[in-house]
Design an enzyme around this catalytic site. Sequence first.
Site, short mmCIF file in Angstrom:
data_model
loop_
_atom_site.label_atom_id
_atom_site.label_comp_id
_atom_site.label_asym_id
_atom_site.label_seq_id
_atom_site.Cartn_x
_atom_site.Cartn_y
_atom_site.Cartn_z
N HIS A 186 -17.28 14.86 -5.76
CA HIS A 186 -16.30 13.78 -5.92
C HIS A 186 -16.62 12.91 -7.12
O HIS A 186 -15.74 12.57 -7.93
CB HIS A 186 -16.28 12.90 -4.66
CG HIS A 186 -15.60 13.51 -3.48
ND1 HIS A 186 -14.31 13.99 -3.51
CD2 HIS A 186 -16.03 13.71 -2.20
CE1 HIS A 186 -13.97 14.45 -2.32
NE2 HIS A 186 -15.00 14.29 -1.51
N THR A 226 0.99 -18.73 9.45
CA THR A 226 0.88 -19.81 10.42
C THR A 226 0.19 -21.03 9.82
O THR A 226 0.61 -22.17 10.03
CB THR A 226 0.09 -19.33 11.65
OG1 THR A 226 0.74 -18.16 12.19
CG2 THR A 226 0.04 -20.40 12.72
N PRO A 265 2.44 -9.60 5.07
CA PRO A 265 1.57 -8.78 5.94
C PRO A 265 0.68 -9.64 6.80
O PRO A 265 0.51 -10.84 6.55
CB PRO A 265 0.77 -7.93 4.94
CG PRO A 265 0.83 -8.69 3.66
CD PRO A 265 2.14 -9.41 3.65
N HIS A 297 -21.42 17.66 -1.81
CA HIS A 297 -20.02 17.30 -1.58
C HIS A 297 -19.69 15.97 -2.28
O HIS A 297 -18.71 15.87 -3.03
CB HIS A 297 -19.78 17.18 -0.07
CG HIS A 297 -18.38 16.84 0.31
ND1 HIS A 297 -17.50 17.74 0.84
CD2 HIS A 297 -17.68 15.66 0.24
CE1 HIS A 297 -16.34 17.16 1.09
NE2 HIS A 297 -16.43 15.88 0.73
N GLU A 298 -20.51 14.96 -2.04
CA GLU A 298 -20.24 13.65 -2.62
C GLU A 298 -20.45 13.66 -4.14
O GLU A 298 -19.73 12.98 -4.88
CB GLU A 298 -21.11 12.57 -1.97
CG GLU A 298 -20.95 12.45 -0.46
CD GLU A 298 -19.51 12.22 -0.04
OE1 GLU A 298 -18.73 11.65 -0.83
OE2 GLU A 298 -19.15 12.62 1.09
#
Length: 641
Positions: free
Chosen positions: A419, A200, A194, A415-416
């Site tokens: 979670h 290089t 990746p 909301h957090e």
Amino acid sequence: MNLRNLMIWAIMILLLVALFNLLQPPRDAAGSNQIEYSRFIQLVESDQINSVVIDGDQIRSEGANPVHSIYPVEDQQLYQILRDNDVEFEVVPAPSGFNIFGWLLNIFPFLLLIGVWIYFMRQMQGGGRGGAMGFGKSKARLLTEKQGRVTFDDVAGIDEAKEELQEIVEFLKDPSKFQRLGGKIPKGALLIGPPGTGKTLTARAVAGEANVPFFTISGSDFVEMFVGVGASRVRDMFEQAKKNAPCIIFIDEIDAVGRSRGAGLGGGNDEREQTLNQLLVEMDGFEANEGIILIAATNRPDVLDPALLRPGRFDRQVVVPNPDIIGREKILKVHMRNVPLSDNVDAKVIARGTPGFSGADLANLVNEAALLAARRNKRLVSMSEFEDAKDKVMMGPERRSMVMSDKEKELTAYHEAGHAIVALNVPAADPVHKATIIPRGRALGMVMQLPENDKLSMTHEEMTSRLAIMMGGRVAEELKFGKEKVTSGAASDIQQATRLARAMVTRWGFSEDLGPVDYGDDQGEVFLGQQLVQSKSVSSETARKIEEEVKGLVQGGMDEARKILTKKKKEWEALSEGLLEYETLSGEEITELLKGNPPDRGSDEPPSKDDMPTGSVPVTDEDEADDKGPETSGGPAPQGA
């Protein structure tokens, strides 16, 4: 401006001056007292001229009113006329011998014009590699510097790749060691990995270790609008390499010229295919290029032509992956060499907190920490700067200047907190590292989960737990504010949950009804920058079952989140109030807060990064990568998981 340019300008100025002098009329002819020869004779016969000077074809009178005329040499009566009229005359003798200076002065402008014409013709015909007609020459740059040379000591975290390339180094140092046993060194090594993993840098280290010339060029430098130019550059590049053998040629981003021939609609580009054909011939054709080793790098090996990958060409493929925790520690130490560090900086702890980071990411992390220390007027870079830099790189900069209403803050906090509480109570989940309602990047708030070790795969239990965590924010809004007050802030959560559930059904075989069959439709080939998807034939009935399975998995995660938040309502509300008060809580502070022990900070300021755990690490799974920067949709609303 160099000496060569100064000489060219000086020659051009001299040429202009010479041409100006040639075009100027004679000085004597420029006067207004020039008369015809017949008039001059009349003046002599009328005693108006007493003396004259005859100089070649020029005749001048002397006196108060001098006149000038052109004397026709064929007139033999002039001298007799002057004697009859008592006119004194003087004859200037013609110069004797050959005047080399005058001859050179006469032909100098013509010689100068011829020289300038020859110079420009040589330039156009490729007298210099950058001339107007020199586009068929190779653009490869030769690096032979002794100072600043890169060796394997400057490359860390890819020990397996260095071992693969060590044979090439030994061959370049001592070819007879292999040749006496009949061994042949691989002609080409393809570095696959990746972006940012150091492909290089690794190629330069090979040349530095072997102490041989190193030609570097990009794959795009071969491709031009004129057919045949790329092939000409390949030939010229190998001709230069032969003169400097043994040497290494490094082609970066070889997929620009090495894509499969005849792929896509209409066949392909003639120029690119001719360049690829010439490269194949130079690598393994009738003429052997001994002592020339080709190293190429790409992050898209799937699009390369099979002829490039066969034995005799790029017959050694070296994978350069993202480093593990040991490799990250070594890479950090390499980049910290020139950074003044505080005593509390531990590269091992930082490495544990940065799984999935490439070498370029780690270099950027060290640089960001150094910039933060300079901004804070510190003389040493401490662990606090590294923690702040890590949060900035992974989650984006804090947007403390953003104005949020109390209602938006409350909604974001619940909301957090949803979670975080779900993450703490599902069967399999990574530890919660941090929860914040301070906007970062494009998110108004987020909960950050970081695994304790590098993760290479996920179990079914971890996936279903992840679905519940993603849907925890949406469920929290419903339970606290009602379905009518639910916002669009969970758009990113729903998108990630749907993508994860679809992958479970169509790619990983986690559906009992559909079985372990790959129904994925994202395999396709790239042509002219667009993906030509070769969709597998899936019946409408199977497609309907896939959608039902995906919906069932997402709904199952939502039901699990609702069950946890209903059971842990007091903890959920306590954490929400804590986020409203402190804005940012670390994983340890969340644990203590749920035990009834609020953070002891001594002020209302957000917690210092020095108080936060540094051994946590960010999520790196494919379907969770968007957690680093969730996208805002539907206006200001809580975002992120």
